[in-house]
Design a protein around this motif. Structure first.
Motif, PDB file in Angstrom:
ATOM      1  N   HIS A  27       0.418   8.819  16.111  1.00 47.63           N
ATOM      2  CA  HIS A  27       1.265   7.629  16.280  1.00 47.63           C
ATOM      3  C   HIS A  27       1.093   6.632  15.130  1.00 47.63           C
ATOM      4  CE1 HIS A  27       2.646   7.865  20.754  1.00 47.63           C
ATOM      5  NE2 HIS A  27       2.721   9.015  20.135  1.00 47.63           N
ATOM      6  N   THR A  30       5.187   6.707  12.293  1.00 47.27           N
ATOM      7  CA  THR A  30       6.125   5.591  12.131  1.00 47.27           C
ATOM      8  C   THR A  30       6.765   5.600  10.747  1.00 47.27           C
ATOM      9  OG1 THR A  30       4.293   4.237  11.356  1.00 47.27           O
ATOM     10  CG2 THR A  30       4.864   4.054  13.707  1.00 47.27           C
ATOM     11  N   GLN A  78      -0.586  -6.681  17.719  1.00 46.05           N
ATOM     12  CA  GLN A  78       0.651  -6.842  18.462  1.00 46.05           C
ATOM     13  C   GLN A  78       1.710  -7.227  17.439  1.00 46.05           C
ATOM     14  OE1 GLN A  78      -0.675  -9.871  21.124  1.00 46.05           O
ATOM     15  NE2 GLN A  78      -0.776  -8.468  22.850  1.00 46.05           N
ATOM     16  N   GLU A 133       2.808  -3.984  17.576  1.00 46.31           N
ATOM     17  CA  GLU A 133       2.800  -2.517  17.528  1.00 46.31           C
ATOM     18  C   GLU A 133       1.887  -1.908  18.588  1.00 46.31           C
ATOM     19  OE1 GLU A 133       2.729  -0.994  13.491  1.00 46.31           O
ATOM     20  OE2 GLU A 133       2.309   1.032  14.235  1.00 46.31           O
ATOM     21  N   ASP A 152       1.474  -2.875  21.463  1.00 47.70           N
ATOM     22  CA  ASP A 152       2.144  -2.967  22.767  1.00 47.70           C
ATOM     23  C   ASP A 152       3.425  -2.147  22.847  1.00 47.70           C
ATOM     24  OD1 ASP A 152       0.186  -4.617  23.688  1.00 47.70           O
ATOM     25  OD2 ASP A 152       1.330  -6.483  23.443  1.00 47.70           O
ATOM     26  N   HIS A 153       3.811  -1.483  21.769  1.00 48.02           N
ATOM     27  CA  HIS A 153       4.997  -0.610  21.859  1.00 48.02           C
ATOM     28  C   HIS A 153       4.752   0.412  22.964  1.00 48.02           C
ATOM     29  CE1 HIS A 153       6.343  -1.387  17.393  1.00 48.02           C
ATOM     30  NE2 HIS A 153       6.529  -2.438  18.180  1.00 48.02           N
ATOM     31  N   ASN A 156       2.878   3.582  22.457  1.00 49.31           N
ATOM     32  CA  ASN A 156       1.441   3.511  22.163  1.00 49.31           C
ATOM     33  C   ASN A 156       0.577   3.205  23.389  1.00 49.31           C
ATOM     34  OD1 ASN A 156       1.825   4.155  19.485  1.00 49.31           O
ATOM     35  ND2 ASN A 156       2.121   2.014  18.867  1.00 49.31           N
ATOM     36  N   CYS A 207       3.508  -4.415  10.433  1.00 46.04           N
ATOM     37  CA  CYS A 207       3.808  -3.732  11.700  1.00 46.04           C
ATOM     38  C   CYS A 207       5.223  -3.153  11.650  1.00 46.04           C
ATOM     39  CB  CYS A 207       3.722  -4.702  12.880  1.00 46.04           C
ATOM     40  SG  CYS A 207       2.055  -4.937  13.513  1.00 46.04           S
ATOM     41  N   ASP A 249       9.672  -1.336  16.833  1.00 48.15           N
ATOM     42  CA  ASP A 249       9.588  -0.399  17.954  1.00 48.15           C
ATOM     43  C   ASP A 249      10.708   0.644  17.818  1.00 48.15           C
ATOM     44  OD1 ASP A 249       8.704   0.753  20.270  1.00 48.15           O
ATOM     45  OD2 ASP A 249       9.204  -0.929  21.584  1.00 48.15           O
TER      46      ASP A 249
END
Ligand code: ZEM
Length: 291
Positions: A51, A55, A73, A75, A77-78, A81, A137, A140
């Motif tokens: 992961h 990206t 954050q 990323e 919290d996507h 993940n 970052c 999403d």
């Protein structure tokens, strides 16, 4: 330029033997907690490295393992993940012991270590990733959505720079680990040996009869014994004729799978990294005590 200010002769420059120490420190701890999942942190470490790397966008040259931006954050919290904090936290003591390694090198090296220690092929690796700040970052939506089909897989993996054969080879990683209802919502392992890398993912796709599971969770497939699962994106690999050619090849030939898997994972973990070092290193498997 004025080097005097930036150059310190005492600065630690890690060499191959230092990275070997990091590999060994991860390897020795993989099975330290027998209550964690199937007894190994290997699968979740693989998912972290994937992961972090997956990206990448070839067009804008953004994302990829360089940066380790999943520390921040938003990323972290996507939705894709969810649950990877377990892997990041697992690696914190290793980072504390070897503070000179970047998170982005550590996460990919831990992925290589996990694959190899779980019986996979040797995956050449080299250092050179630098950690970025929160501004790097990624948005999403760059990682694949398991509810979708072949068109989505080609769009997502095409954006990283992968072709059909590489998509199928990468997917063999689902021989490892499991789905968790409190992470992705899906449930269960793909194979009977989720801590051993084999070509069983392909063999099961070809040999088993897969039916929709009747449950309240997201749409997924189950085998006759109701112990194994496949995601809609996994089934797309046998529904699509082009993908299926490679599924059948890898189902028959574990050596061919391992060879292509090593190549494609090496490529995945290097996406977007501005390496200075050309040479890749191969790390030796750490044998378990008593084996
Ligand atoms: Zn996965 N993966 N993956 N994957 N994956 C999960 C778990 C694991 C997809 C996907 O949505 C999911 C690749 C490709 C794709 C691993 C490695 C690799 C889970 C379950 C989902 C939903 C998460 C959970 O609930 O814990 C999709 C749609 C993919 C597109 C093809 C590639 C490529 C991988 C590595 C090279 C691994 C090892 C796991 C198991 C993690 C664990 O904790 O056991």
């Amino acid at each position: 330029g004025d080097l005097a200010g930036s150059f310190s002769p005492k600065e630690f420059v890690p060499a191959k033997e230092d990275y070997i120490k990091v590999y060994e420190a991860v390897a020795k701890r993989l099975e330290e907690n027998e209550d964690y999942d199937d007894g190994s942190y290997g699968p979740v470490l693989v998912r972290l490295a994937w992961h972090a790397s997956g990206t990448y966008d070839v067009e804008t040259k953004t994302g990829g393992s360089n940066g380790a931006t999943m520390r921040f954050q938003p990323e972290s919290d996507h939705g894709a993940n969810a649950g990877l904090k377990a892997a990041r936290d697992f690696l914190e003591p290793v980072k504390a012991k070897f503070p000179w390694i970047t998170y982005s090198d550590l996460w990919t090296l831990a992925g290589v270590c996990a694959f190899q220690q779980m019986g996979g092929p040797t995956i050449p690796w080299r250092p050179g990733r630098a950690d970025s700040d929160i501004s790097a970052c990624t948005p999403d939506g760059r990682l694949p959505d398991a509810t979708k089909e072949q068109k989505h897989l080609r769009a997502i993996f095409g954006r990283m720079g992968f072709n059909d054969q590489e998509i199928v080879a990468l997917s063999g990683a689902h021989a490892l680990g499991r789905c968790h209802t409190d992470r992705s919502g899906f449930d269960g392992p793909w194979t009977h040996s989720p801590t051993m890398l084999t070509n069983d993912f392909y063999r099961l796709l070809v040999d088993e009869k897969w039916n929709w599971r009747k449950w309240n969770g997201p749409a997924q497939y189950e085998d006759k014994s109701k112990t194994l699962m496949m995601l809609p994106t996994d089934m797309a690999l046998v529904k699509d004729k082009e993908f299926k050619k490679y599924v059948e090849k890898y189902a028959k030939d574990q050596d061919a799978f391992f060879k292509d898997f090593s190549d494609v994972i090496c490529k995945l973990f290097e996406l977007g990294v501005p390496f200075k070092q050309e040479e890749r290193w191969s790390f030796k498997v750490v044998e378990k005590p008593g084996s």
